[in-house]
Motif scaffolding. Structure first.
Motif, mmCIF file in Angstrom:
data_model
loop_
_atom_site.group_PDB
_atom_site.id
_atom_site.type_symbol
_atom_site.label_atom_id
_atom_site.label_comp_id
_atom_site.label_asym_id
_atom_site.label_seq_id
_atom_site.Cartn_x
_atom_site.Cartn_y
_atom_site.Cartn_z
ATOM 1 N N GLU A 237 -56.776 59.090 -3.068
ATOM 2 C CA GLU A 237 -58.158 58.380 -2.978
ATOM 3 C C GLU A 237 -58.057 56.820 -4.230
ATOM 4 O O GLU A 237 -58.286 55.778 -3.813
ATOM 5 C CB GLU A 237 -59.109 58.746 -3.238
ATOM 6 N N THR A 238 -57.175 58.256 -5.469
ATOM 7 C CA THR A 238 -56.611 56.905 -6.660
ATOM 8 C C THR A 238 -55.569 56.162 -6.184
ATOM 9 O O THR A 238 -56.299 54.854 -6.482
ATOM 10 C CB THR A 238 -56.305 57.560 -7.539
ATOM 11 N N SER A 239 -54.971 56.189 -5.440
ATOM 12 C CA SER A 239 -54.061 54.887 -5.175
ATOM 13 C C SER A 239 -53.999 54.116 -4.394
ATOM 14 O O SER A 239 -53.692 53.219 -4.454
ATOM 15 C CB SER A 239 -52.521 56.326 -4.686
ATOM 16 N N GLU A 240 -55.060 54.362 -3.544
ATOM 17 C CA GLU A 240 -55.432 53.840 -2.408
ATOM 18 C C GLU A 240 -56.310 52.216 -3.717
ATOM 19 O O GLU A 240 -56.285 51.171 -3.580
ATOM 20 C CB GLU A 240 -56.686 54.004 -1.192
ATOM 21 N N LYS A 241 -57.557 52.918 -4.334
ATOM 22 C CA LYS A 241 -57.830 51.768 -5.422
ATOM 23 C C LYS A 241 -56.820 51.471 -5.789
ATOM 24 O O LYS A 241 -57.431 49.796 -6.614
ATOM 25 C CB LYS A 241 -58.951 53.099 -6.122
ATOM 26 N N ILE A 242 -55.695 51.805 -6.874
ATOM 27 C CA ILE A 242 -54.934 50.943 -7.356
ATOM 28 C C ILE A 242 -54.406 49.642 -6.595
ATOM 29 O O ILE A 242 -53.910 48.842 -7.338
ATOM 30 C CB ILE A 242 -53.631 52.503 -7.684
ATOM 31 N N VAL A 243 -54.106 50.378 -5.091
ATOM 32 C CA VAL A 243 -53.553 49.426 -4.374
ATOM 33 C C VAL A 243 -54.414 48.144 -4.295
ATOM 34 O O VAL A 243 -53.912 46.985 -4.505
ATOM 35 C CB VAL A 243 -52.527 49.341 -2.929
ATOM 36 N N ALA A 244 -55.643 48.358 -3.711
ATOM 37 C CA ALA A 244 -56.781 47.705 -3.449
ATOM 38 C C ALA A 244 -56.735 46.262 -4.656
ATOM 39 O O ALA A 244 -57.498 45.349 -4.759
ATOM 40 C CB ALA A 244 -57.742 48.644 -3.018
ATOM 41 N N ASP A 245 -57.239 47.259 -6.092
ATOM 42 C CA ASP A 245 -56.924 46.474 -7.579
ATOM 43 C C ASP A 245 -55.272 45.883 -7.776
ATOM 44 O O ASP A 245 -56.507 44.562 -8.579
ATOM 45 C CB ASP A 245 -57.540 48.134 -8.583
ATOM 46 N N TYR A 246 -55.314 45.381 -7.120
ATOM 47 C CA TYR A 246 -53.632 45.357 -7.737
ATOM 48 C C TYR A 246 -54.210 43.820 -6.799
ATOM 49 O O TYR A 246 -53.411 42.879 -7.356
ATOM 50 C CB TYR A 246 -52.276 46.217 -7.323
ATOM 51 N N LYS A 247 -53.760 44.568 -5.988
ATOM 52 C CA LYS A 247 -54.246 42.816 -4.855
ATOM 53 C C LYS A 247 -55.316 41.401 -5.046
ATOM 54 O O LYS A 247 -55.152 40.845 -5.335
ATOM 55 C CB LYS A 247 -54.354 43.441 -3.248
ATOM 56 N N LEU A 248 -56.202 42.354 -5.874
ATOM 57 C CA LEU A 248 -57.184 41.910 -5.740
ATOM 58 C C LEU A 248 -57.006 41.420 -7.288
ATOM 59 O O LEU A 248 -57.385 39.813 -7.545
ATOM 60 C CB LEU A 248 -58.549 43.233 -6.429
ATOM 61 N N LEU A 249 -56.641 41.951 -8.630
ATOM 62 C CA LEU A 249 -56.118 41.207 -9.858
ATOM 63 C C LEU A 249 -54.732 40.177 -9.458
ATOM 64 O O LEU A 249 -54.808 39.003 -9.597
ATOM 65 C CB LEU A 249 -55.550 42.068 -10.745
ATOM 66 N N VAL A 250 -53.883 39.962 -7.793
ATOM 67 C CA VAL A 250 -53.243 39.176 -8.242
ATOM 68 C C VAL A 250 -53.309 38.149 -7.741
ATOM 69 O O VAL A 250 -52.989 36.579 -7.989
ATOM 70 C CB VAL A 250 -52.155 40.068 -7.474
ATOM 71 N N ALA A 251 -54.216 38.080 -6.804
ATOM 72 C CA ALA A 251 -55.229 36.932 -5.936
ATOM 73 C C ALA A 251 -56.053 36.455 -7.314
ATOM 74 O O ALA A 251 -55.792 35.296 -7.399
ATOM 75 C CB ALA A 251 -55.955 37.554 -4.887
ATOM 76 N N GLU A 252 -56.708 36.814 -7.770
ATOM 77 C CA GLU A 252 -57.191 36.116 -8.516
ATOM 78 C C GLU A 252 -55.825 35.605 -10.027
ATOM 79 O O GLU A 252 -56.716 34.867 -10.292
ATOM 80 C CB GLU A 252 -57.801 37.427 -10.023
ATOM 81 N N VAL A 253 -55.180 36.214 -10.386
ATOM 82 C CA VAL A 253 -54.615 35.574 -11.264
ATOM 83 C C VAL A 253 -54.046 34.572 -10.172
ATOM 84 O O VAL A 253 -53.713 32.651 -11.410
ATOM 85 C CB VAL A 253 -53.105 36.657 -11.473
#
Length: 65
Positions: free
Chosen positions: A43-59
């Motif tokens: 579950e944590t890994s899935e959250k990490i991937v989702a957060d990563y995609k969101l943060l990279v898109a924002e950057v």
């Protein structure tokens, strides 16, 4: 056949995102990379991937302005 001697090259801003995730979750960068590659499934890994995609898109959006 995989070439295990080659490392994936990450852009500088991507490493900033990874460090931000490391601080947020209190996990190692190695675990973050494993989660992004799909080597870790939790579950944590899935959250990490989702957060990563969101943060990279924002950057990327900020860099394009």
């Amino acid at each position: 056949m995989h070439n295990y001697n080659q490392k994936k090259k990450y852009n500088k801003y991507v490493s900033v995102v990874i460090n931000r995730l490391k601080d947020k979750y209190g996990l190692s960068t190695q675990y973050i990379h494993q989660s992004l590659r799909g080597d870790r499934v939790s579950e944590t890994s899935e959250k990490i991937v989702a957060d990563y995609k969101l943060l990279v898109a924002e950057v990327e959006k900020a860099l394009l302005k």
